[in-house]
Enzyme design. Sequence first.
Site, PDB file in Angstrom:
ATOM      1  N   LYS A   1       6.176   3.820  -0.764  1.00 39.52           N
ATOM      2  CA  LYS A   1       5.421   2.863  -1.572  1.00 39.52           C
ATOM      3  C   LYS A   1       5.275   3.446  -2.960  1.00 39.52           C
ATOM      4  CE  LYS A   1       1.067   0.384  -1.943  1.00 39.52           C
ATOM      5  NZ  LYS A   1      -0.162  -0.037  -1.260  1.00 39.52           N
TER       6      LYS A   1
ATOM      7  N   LYS B   1       8.566  -0.475  -0.623  1.00 40.64           N
ATOM      8  CA  LYS B   1       7.768  -1.421  -1.390  1.00 40.64           C
ATOM      9  C   LYS B   1       7.614  -0.929  -2.821  1.00 40.64           C
ATOM     10  CE  LYS B   1       3.033  -3.026  -1.583  1.00 40.64           C
ATOM     11  NZ  LYS B   1       1.709  -2.912  -1.057  1.00 40.64           N
TER      12      LYS B   1
HETATM   13  C1  PBG Z   1      -3.251  -1.956  -0.926  1.00 42.48           C
HETATM   14  C2  PBG Z   1      -2.048  -2.791  -1.067  1.00 42.48           C
HETATM   15  C3  PBG Z   1      -1.468  -3.202  -2.285  1.00 42.48           C
HETATM   16  C4  PBG Z   1      -0.447  -4.088  -1.950  1.00 42.48           C
HETATM   17  C5  PBG Z   1      -0.407  -4.192  -0.561  1.00 42.48           C
HETATM   18  N1  PBG Z   1      -1.402  -3.358  -0.020  1.00 42.48           N
HETATM   19  C6  PBG Z   1      -1.847  -2.921  -3.686  1.00 42.48           C
HETATM   20  C7  PBG Z   1      -1.837  -1.556  -4.184  1.00 42.48           C
HETATM   21  O1  PBG Z   1      -1.353  -0.620  -3.559  1.00 42.48           O
HETATM   22  O2  PBG Z   1      -2.385  -1.371  -5.259  1.00 42.48           O
HETATM   23  C8  PBG Z   1       0.393  -4.807  -2.960  1.00 42.48           C
HETATM   24  C9  PBG Z   1       1.076  -6.036  -2.517  1.00 42.48           C
HETATM   25  C10 PBG Z   1       1.575  -6.910  -3.592  1.00 42.48           C
HETATM   26  O3  PBG Z   1       1.563  -6.593  -4.801  1.00 42.48           O
HETATM   27  O4  PBG Z   1       2.050  -8.001  -3.243  1.00 42.48           O
HETATM   28  N2  PBG Z   1      -3.163  -0.751  -0.291  1.00 42.48           N
END
Ligand code: PBG
Length: 328
Positions: free
Chosen positions: A200, A253
């Site tokens: 991520k 992601k």
């Molecule tokens: C939180 C989380 C996020 C997303 C999914 N879970 C945001 C982040 O990490 O700041 C982002 C998903 C998206 O932008 O569609 N842990």
Amino acid sequence: MDLPIRPRRNRRTAGIRALVRETSLSASDLIYPLFMHEKEVNEAIESMPGCTRWSLAGLVKEAGEAHALGIPAVVLFPAIAEELKTSEAEECFNPDGLVPRAIRALKEAHPSLLVITDVALDPYNADGHDGLVERNEAGELEIVNDETVAVLCEQALCHAQAGADIVAPSDMMDGRIGAIRSYLDESGFTEVSILSYTAKFASAFYGPFRGALESAPKEGDKKTYQMDPGNVREALRELILDEDEGADMVMVKPAGPYLDVIAMLREATTLPIAAYQVSGEYLMLKSASAAGWLDEEKVVLESLLGIKRAGADMILTYFAKDVAGWLR
Ligand code: PBG
């Protein structure tokens, strides 16, 4: 021309193209992210046109419609009332909290629908970070790893007890997959799967999502835990750890700007790979289509096919329900 080899023969008719097509997309590849809140009305999300913060009843209805179109799974994202947010994020393991109640309602109404939950503290944390925050002697913010993992274990257990099929830690703390796996196992939840957000990245493409949940960090950014966008070998390192710690599925992601990472993990693992087409990717396609600049159905299907071709087995996308309808 004297050309014995003519690749165009394989593209000559729709029938031939269908026979030789290497990648296809179906509703069963899709995971539908759903936002919800405590209120009894559904609310349009300003930062993500076309998306809704659902009431509990609205959530159950929307998930049922998506499931009827062939979508096997939803993933839940709660907007938590500001007064429930604390520096210890205790609301994340409240058995009567919004997420556990939503899980129970969804499983009761749609037993065959898979319910996936996000495991991270940001919606519950007064600081808006995925982990617990401390200030060090220099006055800088620190996201503390091991203390956070203990809370994530409670959160995952709370979701499992409510009936979640899959928990998905999105927090990027070290060691959380192994810790959650043993905690679930010791508590009798050996059948609950872990979908790890393995790679991520610290991405600006999450901006609209944080607007949807009002969960943006109050101070600082997420770069000390989410990955640097320049790195790909580091994703392999995270993969090896997650495999060792017992992840059932791994995730990359965002998806579109990180297709090389998906392709590399595909080569390196036998585990199923998920990819998350995040809020910023959604908005790029949505806004350009709304302006009449792109053909929404065609660009969305092509973007998802590209993510599958890179090596993803499943895709989280805000377009899931539309796509399932188009594919009918
Ligand atoms: C939180 C989380 C996020 C997303 C999914 N879970 C945001 C982040 O990490 O700041 C982002 C998903 C998206 O932008 O569609 N842990």
